[in-house]
Design a protein around this motif. Structure first.
Motif, short mmCIF file in Angstrom:
data_model
loop_
_atom_site.label_atom_id
_atom_site.label_comp_id
_atom_site.label_asym_id
_atom_site.label_seq_id
_atom_site.Cartn_x
_atom_site.Cartn_y
_atom_site.Cartn_z
N SER A 91 33.90 63.14 16.46
CA SER A 91 34.82 63.98 17.22
C SER A 91 35.54 64.97 16.30
O SER A 91 35.72 66.14 16.65
N ARG A 92 35.93 64.52 15.11
CA ARG A 92 36.65 65.38 14.17
C ARG A 92 35.79 66.52 13.65
O ARG A 92 36.31 67.55 13.22
N THR A 93 34.47 66.35 13.66
CA THR A 93 33.59 67.40 13.17
C THR A 93 33.20 68.38 14.27
O THR A 93 32.49 69.35 14.01
N GLY A 94 33.63 68.11 15.52
CA GLY A 94 33.35 69.01 16.62
C GLY A 94 31.94 68.90 17.16
O GLY A 94 31.47 69.76 17.89
N ARG A 95 31.24 67.82 16.80
CA ARG A 95 29.88 67.64 17.28
C ARG A 95 29.84 66.79 18.55
O ARG A 95 30.84 66.21 18.95
N THR A 96 28.67 66.76 19.16
CA THR A 96 28.49 66.03 20.41
C THR A 96 27.90 64.65 20.13
O THR A 96 26.87 64.53 19.47
N LEU A 97 28.57 63.62 20.63
CA LEU A 97 28.12 62.24 20.45
C LEU A 97 27.66 61.65 21.77
O LEU A 97 28.36 61.72 22.77
N GLU A 98 26.48 61.07 21.75
CA GLU A 98 25.96 60.32 22.89
C GLU A 98 25.70 58.89 22.43
O GLU A 98 25.16 58.67 21.34
N THR A 99 26.12 57.92 23.22
CA THR A 99 25.91 56.52 22.89
C THR A 99 25.02 55.87 23.94
O THR A 99 25.29 55.97 25.14
N LYS A 100 23.96 55.23 23.48
CA LYS A 100 23.10 54.47 24.38
C LYS A 100 23.28 52.98 24.08
O LYS A 100 23.03 52.53 22.96
N VAL A 101 23.77 52.24 25.07
CA VAL A 101 23.95 50.80 24.91
C VAL A 101 22.60 50.14 25.22
O VAL A 101 22.19 50.05 26.37
N LEU A 102 21.91 49.69 24.17
CA LEU A 102 20.59 49.10 24.33
C LEU A 102 20.66 47.64 24.77
O LEU A 102 19.75 47.15 25.44
N GLN A 103 21.75 46.97 24.39
CA GLN A 103 21.91 45.56 24.76
C GLN A 103 23.38 45.18 24.80
O GLN A 103 24.15 45.54 23.91
N PHE A 104 23.77 44.48 25.83
CA PHE A 104 25.10 43.90 25.93
C PHE A 104 24.92 42.54 26.60
O PHE A 104 24.70 42.45 27.79
N LYS A 105 24.97 41.49 25.79
CA LYS A 105 24.56 40.18 26.28
C LYS A 105 25.41 39.07 25.67
O LYS A 105 25.81 39.13 24.51
N GLU A 106 25.68 38.06 26.48
CA GLU A 106 26.39 36.88 25.99
C GLU A 106 25.37 35.88 25.45
O GLU A 106 24.37 35.58 26.11
N ILE A 107 25.63 35.39 24.24
CA ILE A 107 24.71 34.43 23.61
C ILE A 107 25.50 33.25 23.06
O ILE A 107 26.72 33.32 22.90
N ASP A 108 24.78 32.16 22.77
CA ASP A 108 25.39 31.03 22.08
C ASP A 108 25.53 31.39 20.61
O ASP A 108 24.59 31.92 20.00
N ALA A 109 26.68 31.11 20.06
CA ALA A 109 26.92 31.45 18.66
C ALA A 109 26.01 30.63 17.74
O ALA A 109 25.86 29.42 17.92
N SER A 110 25.41 31.31 16.77
CA SER A 110 24.64 30.61 15.75
C SER A 110 25.62 29.84 14.86
O SER A 110 26.84 30.05 14.92
N LYS A 111 25.09 28.96 14.02
CA LYS A 111 25.97 28.19 13.13
C LYS A 111 26.77 29.13 12.23
O LYS A 111 27.97 28.92 12.01
N GLU A 112 26.10 30.19 11.72
CA GLU A 112 26.78 31.14 10.84
C GLU A 112 27.93 31.84 11.56
O GLU A 112 29.04 31.95 11.02
N LEU A 113 27.69 32.31 12.79
CA LEU A 113 28.73 33.00 13.54
C LEU A 113 29.83 32.04 13.96
O LEU A 113 31.01 32.40 13.98
N LYS A 114 29.45 30.80 14.28
CA LYS A 114 30.46 29.81 14.67
C LYS A 114 31.38 29.48 13.51
O LYS A 114 32.59 29.29 13.68
N ASP A 115 30.81 29.46 12.30
CA ASP A 115 31.63 29.21 11.11
C ASP A 115 32.62 30.34 10.87
O ASP A 115 33.73 30.13 10.38
N ILE A 116 32.22 31.56 11.22
CA ILE A 116 33.10 32.72 11.01
C ILE A 116 34.18 32.82 12.07
O ILE A 116 35.37 33.01 11.77
N PHE A 117 33.77 32.68 13.35
CA PHE A 117 34.70 32.91 14.46
C PHE A 117 35.31 31.63 15.03
O PHE A 117 36.34 31.71 15.72
N ASN A 118 34.67 30.50 14.81
CA ASN A 118 35.08 29.25 15.45
C ASN A 118 35.04 29.40 16.98
O ASN A 118 35.95 28.95 17.69
N LYS A 119 33.99 30.06 17.46
CA LYS A 119 33.80 30.29 18.90
C LYS A 119 32.37 29.91 19.28
O LYS A 119 31.45 30.01 18.46
N ASP A 120 32.20 29.49 20.54
CA ASP A 120 30.87 29.06 21.00
C ASP A 120 30.08 30.20 21.66
O ASP A 120 28.84 30.21 21.59
#
Length: 241
Positions: A91-120
């Motif tokens: 935005s600061r450079t005055g250019r045009t940004l388009e965002t394509k959301v390729l995936q938005f999904k709920e998943i079970d946390a892997s062991k590594e992510l669970k260790d970081i967030f303490n979330k399931d």
């Protein structure tokens, strides 16, 4: 056009005038600018002064010099220096940004992510960031589901930072690793290009002032169109070892 009585060095005055001409379109992207000899004559400065000015413009990524051919205007890169969202940078450079959301999904946390967030339960958010028609960045974010109150993936078309601020989370710190990648076929498909362009991969933990990790991001950028500046300092004032 160079004020030789000014305390501002002649090479710097020349550099700034060339930058002005580029920004005003006198020399456009891909166009060859005046030669060293022509610049020296037109500005009444030495060839050494011209070389110093052009050398700094090369370092800043505004021009590229091709031996025996000439000096050409580069396409300006998306430049990130401080903590800010990709949306804000573009935005600061005055250019045009388009965002394509390729995936938005709920998943079970892997062991590594669970260790970081303490979330399931974790959201995985995969977004393609397109600037002025070019796919520049592919961002994959992992964030606990209870940190986001989002029902429609369209809400992720803008800045994730702003969405999180509305949820009460302000990102002020990031621990990031950076590595170069080869342009394999899978990346050519992701970035919709046949070119073998250089790539930059970053993996970051993004945190609040209290060092609470809010989200993990794995991002791949076209480094011919994106520049990441890293500032390193010794906070204690001691010597680097």
């Amino acid at each position: 056009m160079i004020d030789k009585s000014s305390p501002i060095p002649a090479y710097y005055q020349l550099k700034e005038d060339i930058k002005k001409k580029i920004s005003e379109g006198t020399w456009s992207v891909g166009q060859c600018i005046d030669s060293e000899r022509e610049l020296s004559k037109n500005y009444s400065v030495s060839r050494m002064t011209v070389r110093q000015a052009l050398g700094e413009l090369v370092q800043e990524g505004l021009i590229v010099r091709q031996k025996g051919v000439g000096t050409f205007v580069c396409e300006t890169k998306v430049k990130q220096k401080d903590m800010m969202s990709f949306s804000e940078i573009v935005s600061r450079t005055g250019r045009t940004l388009e965002t394509k959301v390729l995936q938005f999904k709920e998943i079970d946390a892997s062991k590594e992510l669970k260790d970081i967030f303490n979330k399931d339960k974790i959201y995985i958010i995969n977004r393609m960031r397109i600037v002025n028609g070019f796919s520049i960045a592919n961002e994959i974010v992992y964030i606990p589901c209870d940190y986001l109150d989002i029902k429609d993936k369209g809400e992720l078309n803008g800045s994730l930072y702003k969405v999180l601020e509305e949820e009460g989370y302000k990102i002020v710190n990031s621990e990031t690793s950076i590595q170069a990648l080869l342009m394999e076929d899978k990346y050519k498909r992701i970035f919709n290009t046949k070119e073998s362009v250089p790539l930059l991969k970053t993996c970051s933990k993004n945190m609040t002032a209290e060092d609470k990790v809010i989200f993990i991001e794995e991002a791949i950028y076209r480094s011919d169109k994106y520049l990441l500046e890293v500032n390193i300092s010794s906070k204690g004032g001691g010597k680097l070892k």
